[in-house]
Scaffold this motif. Sequence first.
Motif, short mmCIF file in Angstrom:
data_model
loop_
_atom_site.label_atom_id
_atom_site.label_comp_id
_atom_site.label_asym_id
_atom_site.label_seq_id
_atom_site.Cartn_x
_atom_site.Cartn_y
_atom_site.Cartn_z
N THR A 75 -35.51 17.67 18.91
CA THR A 75 -36.16 18.59 17.98
C THR A 75 -35.38 18.72 16.68
O THR A 75 -35.97 18.76 15.59
N ILE A 79 -37.15 17.89 13.09
CA ILE A 79 -37.30 18.92 12.05
C ILE A 79 -36.67 18.44 10.75
O ILE A 79 -37.26 18.58 9.66
N THR A 83 -38.78 17.35 7.26
CA THR A 83 -38.46 18.06 6.03
C THR A 83 -38.10 17.09 4.92
O THR A 83 -38.45 17.28 3.75
N ALA A 234 -40.08 23.64 9.91
CA ALA A 234 -39.28 23.94 11.11
C ALA A 234 -40.02 24.88 12.04
O ALA A 234 -40.07 24.68 13.26
N GLU A 237 -42.85 22.94 13.70
CA GLU A 237 -42.35 22.02 14.72
C GLU A 237 -41.93 22.77 15.98
O GLU A 237 -42.25 22.37 17.11
N CYS A 260 -45.07 29.86 9.43
CA CYS A 260 -45.37 28.58 8.79
C CYS A 260 -46.43 28.73 7.71
O CYS A 260 -46.28 28.22 6.59
#
Length: 515
Positions: A75, A79, A83, A234, A237, A260
């Motif tokens: 993860t 992330i 990005t 982030a 995700e 988000c």
Amino acid sequence: MLKIRPSVPRKNKDATPPPMVWRTTAARMSTWFGFVLMCLGMFMAILDIQVVATSLPTIQHALAISPDTMSWIQTAYLIAEITAIPLTGWLTRVLTLRWLFVIAIYIFTLASIGCAFSSNFTSLVAFRVVQGFAGGTLIPAVFSGIFLLFPARSHPVAGTIAGIVAVLAPTVGPVVGGWITYHYSWPWLFLINVVPGIIAGVATPFLLPRGRPRLNQLKNFDGISLALLALALASLEIGLKQAPQDGWFSTICLGLFGLCAATLALFALRTLRAVQPIVELATLAVRPFSIGCILSFCLGVGLFGAVYLIPVFLGYVRQRDALQIGSIMLVTGAGQLLAAPIVGVLESRLDSRWLSAFGFSVFTLGLGLSAFESRVADFDEMFWPQILRGFAAMFCLLPPTRLALETLPPKQVPDASGLFNMMRNLGGAVGIALIDTILYGRTSGHAEAIRQSLIAGDIHAAQMIGLDRLPADVSAAGPMIEQAAFAASANEAWALLAFVALLGLLVIPFADSRR
């Protein structure tokens, strides 16, 4: 002969000047070699995700990582990667494509060494973040290079090379990861990046065309926009990661998705008003590009979803190890290699929309056939669906890439390439979350239905789980019931992936900018 012509600066002295654009009548051989090395860097970045995924249990045992935190090894990388991808356009303008790649490949290589020598969970995750950010810039840089380094007649060839690398890496990743873990130790999952990284980093400065960096733009860097973008991606995700276990409408997931949406809205407002935006969102107003992004998202759902679902099924239901799973999945790679030269030839002769429509039609068929696989599906039963998906994947990647990027002005290509590639990765994250939701949410229901059928004396239910006759004790057949239930849920997940691919097919007619 390579001719370099800077774009005309804008009248506003504070405005962002367009990036250096290479106008070519014929690309030099050195440029082709440099582009191949860029593709090697992209291959490393994509492969890294897959080889690590197959060996997470080994890493967990070696570093004494708790099961509930183990997934952060992946993860953290994802992330950082997602990005970095949309920032590639701004970084290209500041550093030029040449130096962006060189810096990114060196950082990726050094971070790989750091991962290999990590002695605890914290240091490994920290290096994975750095590795993911550097790897995230390598992917869209390659697709930008197709249109910035070569003349139009060379785009199909360059696109074919990049496309093979982009779709082949997830396919061969499991077998490479399984082979390394079986024959060596887990640090070699990261150390395999070192030699290719050094070669690419040393050679590309002498191979790629030179441009003029615009380091003065660093003083106007919008750190707030970057923070908003990072927070938005982030939270998305992490929300997608948690949704299958906690529920899509759980408090934590709703909070993450709400965060988000809020930060993404603030980012969009700030970016659209910025003189020097870190991401050119205005490109989304171009219809062929926006449709191309939708197609990229749909491809990501199916491509990454299939690469995730096959190992899960073969590992749990068929009890195959990582090396056996990777060997079965190489069939998809064979289909991709078969299609690559065909796509390269057809791209210069046929409309990208027709090629995309063909690709998504076959891709939908390949995904749909897997929805009817039996509990004992193995190499033979998976062969033709994998061939169809692998063959179609090249048509689903290369023509949509050309559709999305070729009509844009060269100065918009780096930003557009970042958004285009981000959508594919985002589609993969969404696809995996949806698959896990089905597997977690539906398997117990299927298992209970099978138990009730066995209790009622249904011989067909017994045959479905692999028995010739009804079991005297239903509870003794528990493992077989669970595997059959899981296989049924996996088929539903395949059907969902096919539906998303079908949606991609249906939006292709809207790509006509004249409508």
